[in-house]
Design a protein around this motif. Sequence first.
Motif, PDB file in Angstrom:
ATOM      1  N   ALA A 108     -20.709 -20.619 -18.554  1.00 36.72           N
ATOM      2  CA  ALA A 108     -20.993 -21.839 -17.787  1.00 36.72           C
ATOM      3  C   ALA A 108     -22.387 -21.793 -17.181  1.00 36.72           C
ATOM      4  N   PHE A 109     -22.780 -20.635 -16.660  1.00 33.12           N
ATOM      5  CA  PHE A 109     -24.115 -20.500 -16.082  1.00 33.12           C
ATOM      6  C   PHE A 109     -25.209 -20.720 -17.132  1.00 33.12           C
ATOM      7  N   ASN A 110     -25.075 -20.032 -18.262  1.00 31.23           N
ATOM      8  CA  ASN A 110     -26.151 -20.040 -19.262  1.00 31.23           C
ATOM      9  C   ASN A 110     -26.177 -21.290 -20.134  1.00 31.23           C
ATOM     10  N   MET A 111     -25.025 -21.946 -20.291  1.00 30.18           N
ATOM     11  CA  MET A 111     -24.968 -23.101 -21.180  1.00 30.18           C
ATOM     12  C   MET A 111     -25.033 -24.443 -20.452  1.00 30.18           C
ATOM     13  N   PHE A 112     -24.630 -24.469 -19.185  1.00 33.79           N
ATOM     14  CA  PHE A 112     -24.578 -25.733 -18.463  1.00 33.79           C
ATOM     15  C   PHE A 112     -25.548 -25.800 -17.284  1.00 33.79           C
TER      16      PHE A 112
ATOM     17  N   LEU B 237     -28.007 -23.176 -15.826  1.00 33.52           N
ATOM     18  CA  LEU B 237     -29.368 -22.643 -15.900  1.00 33.52           C
ATOM     19  C   LEU B 237     -30.328 -23.490 -16.745  1.00 33.52           C
ATOM     20  N   PRO B 238     -29.914 -24.025 -17.910  1.00 30.96           N
ATOM     21  CA  PRO B 238     -30.873 -24.797 -18.725  1.00 30.96           C
ATOM     22  C   PRO B 238     -31.460 -26.000 -17.998  1.00 30.96           C
ATOM     23  N   HIS B 239     -30.695 -26.566 -17.046  1.00 27.50           N
ATOM     24  CA  HIS B 239     -31.183 -27.723 -16.295  1.00 27.50           C
ATOM     25  C   HIS B 239     -31.626 -27.324 -14.888  1.00 27.50           C
ATOM     26  N   GLU B 240     -31.657 -26.013 -14.642  1.00 29.72           N
ATOM     27  CA  GLU B 240     -32.011 -25.478 -13.327  1.00 29.72           C
ATOM     28  C   GLU B 240     -31.067 -26.006 -12.260  1.00 29.72           C
ATOM     29  N   VAL B 241     -29.824 -26.318 -12.682  1.00 26.50           N
ATOM     30  CA  VAL B 241     -28.757 -26.663 -11.747  1.00 26.50           C
ATOM     31  C   VAL B 241     -28.088 -25.359 -11.368  1.00 26.50           C
ATOM     32  N   LEU B 242     -28.166 -24.990 -10.115  1.00 28.68           N
ATOM     33  CA  LEU B 242     -27.778 -23.655  -9.695  1.00 28.68           C
ATOM     34  C   LEU B 242     -26.343 -23.589  -9.218  1.00 28.68           C
ATOM     35  N   SER B 243     -25.821 -22.384  -9.195  1.00 28.86           N
ATOM     36  CA  SER B 243     -24.581 -22.134  -8.486  1.00 28.86           C
ATOM     37  C   SER B 243     -24.963 -21.885  -7.032  1.00 28.86           C
ATOM     38  N   GLY B 244     -24.017 -21.524  -6.206  1.00 26.09           N
ATOM     39  CA  GLY B 244     -24.316 -21.369  -4.788  1.00 26.09           C
ATOM     40  C   GLY B 244     -24.382 -19.930  -4.330  1.00 26.09           C
TER      41      GLY B 244
ATOM     42  N   LEU C   5     -28.912 -17.723  -5.497  1.00 28.69           N
ATOM     43  CA  LEU C   5     -30.183 -17.057  -5.213  1.00 28.69           C
ATOM     44  C   LEU C   5     -30.604 -16.175  -6.382  1.00 28.69           C
ATOM     45  N   ALA C   6     -29.626 -15.510  -7.003  1.00 22.09           N
ATOM     46  CA  ALA C   6     -29.929 -14.683  -8.169  1.00 22.09           C
ATOM     47  C   ALA C   6     -30.454 -15.549  -9.314  1.00 22.09           C
ATOM     48  N   MET C   7     -29.865 -16.735  -9.468  1.00 22.08           N
ATOM     49  CA  MET C   7     -30.302 -17.636 -10.528  1.00 22.08           C
ATOM     50  C   MET C   7     -31.719 -18.153 -10.255  1.00 22.08           C
ATOM     51  N   ILE C   8     -32.045 -18.415  -8.979  1.00 20.65           N
ATOM     52  CA  ILE C   8     -33.403 -18.855  -8.623  1.00 20.65           C
ATOM     53  C   ILE C   8     -34.419 -17.786  -9.005  1.00 20.65           C
ATOM     54  N   LEU C   9     -34.140 -16.545  -8.593  1.00 22.14           N
ATOM     55  CA  LEU C   9     -35.073 -15.456  -8.889  1.00 22.14           C
ATOM     56  C   LEU C   9     -35.137 -15.175 -10.388  1.00 22.14           C
ATOM     57  N   GLY C  10     -34.012 -15.385 -11.083  1.00 23.38           N
ATOM     58  CA  GLY C  10     -34.019 -15.208 -12.531  1.00 23.38           C
ATOM     59  C   GLY C  10     -34.913 -16.221 -13.227  1.00 23.38           C
ATOM     60  N   LEU C  11     -35.027 -17.420 -12.618  1.00 24.33           N
ATOM     61  CA  LEU C  11     -35.858 -18.460 -13.210  1.00 24.33           C
ATOM     62  C   LEU C  11     -37.338 -18.295 -12.865  1.00 24.33           C
ATOM     63  N   VAL C  12     -37.640 -17.723 -11.692  1.00 23.94           N
ATOM     64  CA  VAL C  12     -39.046 -17.626 -11.256  1.00 23.94           C
ATOM     65  C   VAL C  12     -39.628 -16.235 -11.430  1.00 23.94           C
ATOM     66  N   SER C  13     -38.818 -15.286 -11.928  1.00 22.23           N
ATOM     67  CA  SER C  13     -39.311 -13.921 -12.134  1.00 22.23           C
ATOM     68  C   SER C  13     -38.911 -13.442 -13.525  1.00 22.23           C
ATOM     69  N   PRO C  14     -39.529 -12.361 -14.013  1.00 20.07           N
ATOM     70  CA  PRO C  14     -39.183 -11.853 -15.350  1.00 20.07           C
ATOM     71  C   PRO C  14     -37.857 -11.103 -15.393  1.00 20.07           C
ATOM     72  N   ILE C  15     -37.258 -10.849 -14.243  1.00 18.06           N
ATOM     73  CA  ILE C  15     -35.991 -10.105 -14.181  1.00 18.06           C
ATOM     74  C   ILE C  15     -34.828 -11.064 -14.393  1.00 18.06           C
ATOM     75  N   ASN C  16     -33.896 -10.681 -15.259  1.00 15.86           N
ATOM     76  CA  ASN C  16     -32.741 -11.517 -15.584  1.00 15.86           C
ATOM     77  C   ASN C  16     -31.893 -11.784 -14.344  1.00 15.86           C
ATOM     78  N   ALA C  17     -31.325 -12.994 -14.261  1.00 12.26           N
ATOM     79  CA  ALA C  17     -30.500 -13.377 -13.119  1.00 12.26           C
ATOM     80  C   ALA C  17     -29.292 -12.458 -12.948  1.00 12.26           C
ATOM     81  N   GLY C  18     -28.789 -11.920 -14.051  1.00 12.73           N
ATOM     82  CA  GLY C  18     -27.651 -11.012 -13.965  1.00 12.73           C
ATOM     83  C   GLY C  18     -27.978  -9.746 -13.194  1.00 12.73           C
ATOM     84  N   ILE C  19     -29.223  -9.243 -13.329  1.00 14.00           N
ATOM     85  CA  ILE C  19     -29.644  -8.052 -12.581  1.00 14.00           C
ATOM     86  C   ILE C  19     -29.743  -8.369 -11.090  1.00 14.00           C
TER      87      ILE C  19
END
Length: 272
Positions: free
Chosen positions: A20-24, A26-33, A38-52
């Motif tokens: 759900a995160f990767n297919m719905f 993250l592609p539209h930068e619609v985040l979870s809470g 916050l992990a998804m935000i940093l995953g989008l603005v940094s080279p480190i994967n959101a999962g890390i």
Amino acid sequence: MYHLYKYAVLFVFSVVLGFAFNMFLLPHEVLSGGVTGLAMILGLVSPINAGIWLVIFNVPVFMIGWMRLGKEFIVNSIFSVFITSMSMQYIPVLKVTDDALLSAVFGGVIVGVSIGFIVRFYGSTGGADIIGLVVTQRRDIPLGVLIFGINSIVVFVSGFFFSWELALYTMASIYITGVVVDRVHTRHVKLSLMVVTHKGEELKNELIANLIRGITVMNGYGAYSNHENKVLYTVITRYELALVKSLIKNVDPKAFVSISETAEVIGNFRRS
């Protein structure tokens, strides 16, 4: 066998959560809470994967959960977060649809169902889930409402990082997730249980042996049958209903049972 089934459920819905995160979302930068957002935000603005980032942020939250919710819960949660993190790294970030609103709605539903079942099997996705579950031990507040409240901060964060239009999509997604979680995770729902039976002592002992609940026993008299009965009254959670019905049926299949939803419980009631 139950533990195998439990971990199978946790595994499946953790993978679905990553999907759900990767297919719905993250592609539209619609985040979870919360922490996940916050992990998804940093995953989008940094080279480190959101999962890390998800793993890094959850360490202090897990420490709180260990102290308040117990070892089994934290082990299940770590397992769930690990599977979600791994799935987010191997599932490609692709758009299922170009419509951001549709992605927010369906992503929110899938995330809500996943979190609901993970929590139902005594696990969590970390972050706001753990904080919400700690609070629900003391207050009869629906978990989804708490998650929505805690996660709303991500709306403002995402607004500054991306756009306020996407922030509103995020709010919609978080709200839908909270509603769906409360449809799946119903531990906060309390039920009043009244049983009229001629096997009062036997049923009382069986319920006390299997539930951590106080039971009030009253004398009753059947106006039609002219027989004396025992009336047992207690309050249980919706999760305990299936077990209670099974116990009553085994002890006294002819017992009269009345079950109604309770708006509020004041006094000594074990919520965990």
